[in-house]
Design a protein around this motif. Structure first.
Motif, mmCIF file in Angstrom:
data_model
loop_
_atom_site.group_PDB
_atom_site.id
_atom_site.type_symbol
_atom_site.label_atom_id
_atom_site.label_comp_id
_atom_site.label_asym_id
_atom_site.label_seq_id
_atom_site.Cartn_x
_atom_site.Cartn_y
_atom_site.Cartn_z
ATOM 1 N N VAL A 53 0.845 -1.201 0.000
ATOM 2 C CA VAL A 53 0.000 0.000 0.000
ATOM 3 C C VAL A 53 0.880 1.251 0.000
ATOM 4 N N CYS A 54 1.909 1.246 -0.826
ATOM 5 C CA CYS A 54 2.780 2.426 -0.918
ATOM 6 C C CYS A 54 2.154 3.527 -1.772
ATOM 7 N N MET A 55 1.066 3.205 -2.498
ATOM 8 C CA MET A 55 0.322 4.166 -3.317
ATOM 9 C C MET A 55 1.135 4.702 -4.497
ATOM 10 N N LEU A 56 2.276 4.109 -4.793
ATOM 11 C CA LEU A 56 3.109 4.618 -5.876
ATOM 12 C C LEU A 56 2.441 4.409 -7.230
ATOM 13 N N CYS A 57 1.773 3.284 -7.412
ATOM 14 C CA CYS A 57 1.124 3.012 -8.694
ATOM 15 C C CYS A 57 -0.033 3.981 -8.938
ATOM 16 N N ALA A 58 -0.800 4.285 -7.878
ATOM 17 C CA ALA A 58 -1.932 5.200 -8.035
ATOM 18 C C ALA A 58 -1.456 6.629 -8.309
ATOM 19 N N ARG A 59 -0.325 7.038 -7.697
ATOM 20 C CA ARG A 59 0.175 8.395 -7.907
ATOM 21 C C ARG A 59 0.774 8.575 -9.291
ATOM 22 N N GLU A 60 1.395 7.516 -9.834
ATOM 23 C CA GLU A 60 2.051 7.626 -11.134
ATOM 24 C C GLU A 60 1.115 7.356 -12.302
ATOM 25 N N CYS A 61 -0.082 6.850 -12.039
ATOM 26 C CA CYS A 61 -1.011 6.537 -13.130
ATOM 27 C C CYS A 61 -1.463 7.826 -13.804
ATOM 28 N N PRO A 62 -1.240 7.990 -15.117
ATOM 29 C CA PRO A 62 -1.639 9.233 -15.785
ATOM 30 C C PRO A 62 -3.146 9.375 -15.947
ATOM 31 N N ASP A 63 -3.896 8.272 -15.831
ATOM 32 C CA ASP A 63 -5.351 8.321 -15.999
ATOM 33 C C ASP A 63 -6.097 8.322 -14.667
ATOM 34 N N TRP A 64 -5.390 8.152 -13.569
ATOM 35 C CA TRP A 64 -6.014 8.064 -12.243
ATOM 36 C C TRP A 64 -7.131 7.008 -12.231
ATOM 37 N N CYS A 65 -6.789 5.836 -12.727
ATOM 38 C CA CYS A 65 -7.793 4.769 -12.801
ATOM 39 C C CYS A 65 -7.583 3.690 -11.749
ATOM 40 N N ILE A 66 -6.644 3.899 -10.817
ATOM 41 C CA ILE A 66 -6.371 2.929 -9.756
ATOM 42 C C ILE A 66 -6.894 3.493 -8.438
ATOM 43 N N TYR A 67 -7.718 2.711 -7.755
ATOM 44 C CA TYR A 67 -8.325 3.141 -6.498
ATOM 45 C C TYR A 67 -7.847 2.208 -5.383
ATOM 46 N N ILE A 68 -7.246 2.789 -4.341
ATOM 47 C CA ILE A 68 -6.677 2.010 -3.237
ATOM 48 C C ILE A 68 -7.187 2.578 -1.918
ATOM 49 N N ASP A 69 -7.659 1.701 -1.048
ATOM 50 C CA ASP A 69 -8.061 2.053 0.318
ATOM 51 C C ASP A 69 -7.322 1.139 1.279
ATOM 52 N N SER A 70 -6.936 1.677 2.434
ATOM 53 C CA SER A 70 -6.193 0.886 3.415
ATOM 54 C C SER A 70 -6.422 1.470 4.806
ATOM 55 N N HIS A 71 -5.961 0.756 5.805
ATOM 56 C CA HIS A 71 -5.978 1.225 7.190
ATOM 57 C C HIS A 71 -4.728 0.719 7.882
ATOM 58 N N LYS A 72 -4.375 1.377 8.973
ATOM 59 C CA LYS A 72 -3.184 1.007 9.738
ATOM 60 C C LYS A 72 -3.558 0.018 10.832
ATOM 61 N N GLU A 73 -2.647 -0.900 11.067
ATOM 62 C CA GLU A 73 -2.847 -1.949 12.070
ATOM 63 C C GLU A 73 -1.604 -2.053 12.932
ATOM 64 N N THR A 74 -1.800 -2.159 14.242
ATOM 65 C CA THR A 74 -0.677 -2.245 15.177
ATOM 66 C C THR A 74 -0.211 -3.687 15.280
ATOM 67 N N VAL A 75 1.085 -3.877 15.122
ATOM 68 C CA VAL A 75 1.678 -5.209 15.182
ATOM 69 C C VAL A 75 2.426 -5.332 16.504
ATOM 70 N N PRO A 76 2.188 -6.392 17.287
ATOM 71 C CA PRO A 76 2.909 -6.547 18.563
ATOM 72 C C PRO A 76 4.389 -6.734 18.325
ATOM 73 N N PRO A 77 5.224 -6.442 19.334
ATOM 74 C CA PRO A 77 6.679 -6.581 19.156
ATOM 75 C C PRO A 77 7.077 -8.014 18.893
ATOM 76 N N ALA A 78 8.085 -8.177 18.086
ATOM 77 C CA ALA A 78 8.554 -9.519 17.741
ATOM 78 C C ALA A 78 9.276 -10.180 18.900
ATOM 79 N N ALA A 79 9.926 -9.391 19.767
ATOM 80 C CA ALA A 79 10.669 -9.928 20.910
ATOM 81 C C ALA A 79 10.210 -9.209 22.164
ATOM 82 N N PRO A 80 10.304 -9.852 23.314
ATOM 83 C CA PRO A 80 9.919 -9.188 24.563
ATOM 84 C C PRO A 80 10.770 -7.944 24.793
ATOM 85 N N GLY A 81 10.117 -6.877 25.207
ATOM 86 C CA GLY A 81 10.816 -5.626 25.442
ATOM 87 C C GLY A 81 10.894 -4.722 24.230
#
Length: 223
Positions: A53-81
Motif C-alpha cells: 500500500v505504498c500508493m506509488l502506482c496510483a500516484r504515477e497513473c496518468p489516468d487516475w484509474c487505480i483506487y486504493i483504500d487501506s488502514h493502519k494496524e498495530t503489530v505486537p513486538p517480535a521480541a519481549p521488550g
C-alpha cells in the motif's frame, strides 16, 4: 495509350480466382483461441501478498484509474521488550479499465512486484460501470500471468537467489548436524589403567610387604 476497356475488371477477377484457391487463414474465434505473444498487454493482475500500500502506482497513473483504500494496524513486538509497530493493511484495490490506456507505468514503478501483465483479454462488459474490477478479480487474473522467460545459461546468478540458496544450505547443514546421534563411549574406554605391581607405588600402599620399623625402648629411646 488508353487502357483497354474492361482490363480493371479482368484484374479484379484474377485476384478473386487466385484467392479462392488458397487455404483460409481465418481463426474461428471463440472456438479457436488466438496464440498471443508472451508480452501481450491484456489485463493487469494483482499479487496481493506483495502489495505494501505504498500508493506509488496510483500516484504515477496518468489516468487516475487505480483506487486504493487501506488502514493502519498495530503489530505486537517480535521480541519481549520491543516496541509495537504499525503497518498498512489493504482494504481495496481496483482498476477502472474503462479509463486505463495500458501504458504499463503502474507495473514498472511498483517496487515490490505486485502488478503483472496478463494476456487475458476476455473481460468485456455490457455496462461501462462494470469495467471497474476489484482486487478479487485482479487476483484471479494473476494465475493467468505467464512464467518469466528463462535466464541466459551463461548469465550470472542473481544475488537474491544466491543469498537464499546459501542460507538454505547452512540451515540444512545445521539440521543434519543436530540429527546425528552422539557417539557412545565403548566399554572400558574411559577407565584409568591399573598400575603395575611395585611401579611408582608409595611405601606401604602398593602390593608387597610393608617396611619394618625399628624396635623402641619402653623408656622412649631406640634400642
Amino acid at each position: 495509350m488508353s487502357p483497354i476497356p474492361g482490363s480493371g475488371l479482368a484484374k479484379g477477377l484474377a485476384v478473386t480466382l487466385r484467392t479462392m484457391t488458397k487455404k483460409t487463414v481465418t481463426a474461428q474465434y471463440p472456438d479457436a483461441q488466438p496464440e498471443l505473444p508472451p508480452r501481450t498487454r491484456g489485463v493487469i493482475g494483482l499479487f496481493e501478498e506483495n502489495c505494501t500500500v505504498c500508493m506509488l502506482c496510483a500516484r504515477e497513473c496518468p489516468d487516475w484509474c487505480i483506487y486504493i483504500d487501506s488502514h493502519k494496524e498495530t503489530v505486537p513486538p517480535a521480541a519481549p521488550g520491543g516496541r509495537e509497530r504499525s503497518r498498512n493493511v489493504l482494504d481495496r484495490f481496483a482498476i477502472d479499465f474503462a479509463l486505463c490506456m495500458y501504458c504499463g507505468i503502474c507495473i514498472e514503478v511498483c517496487p515490490f512486484d505486485a502488478l503483472f501483465w496478463s494476456p487475458e483479454f476476455e473481460y468485456a462488459e455490457t455496462d461501462i460501470h462494470e469495467l471497474t474490477h476489484e482486487r478479487d478479480k485482479l487476483r484471479d487474473w494473476m494465475w493467468t500471468v505467464p512464467a518469466p522467460p528463462a535466464l541466459d545459461p551463461g548469465a550470472e546468478e542473481p544475488k537474491e537467489i544466491a543469498a537464499a540458496r546459501k542460507s538454505a544450505e547452512k540451515s540444512a547443514e545445521k539440521l543434519a548436524a543436530a540429527a546425528q546421534p552422539e557417539p557412545t563411549p565403548e566399554p572400558g574406554a574411559g577407565a584409568a589403567p591399573e598400575p603395575e605391581p611395585g611401579a611408582g607405588a608409595a611405601p606401604g600402599t602398593g602390593p608387597g610387604p610393608a617396611p619394618q620399623s625399628k624396635p623402641t625402648d619402653p623408656q622412649g629411646g631406640e634400642s
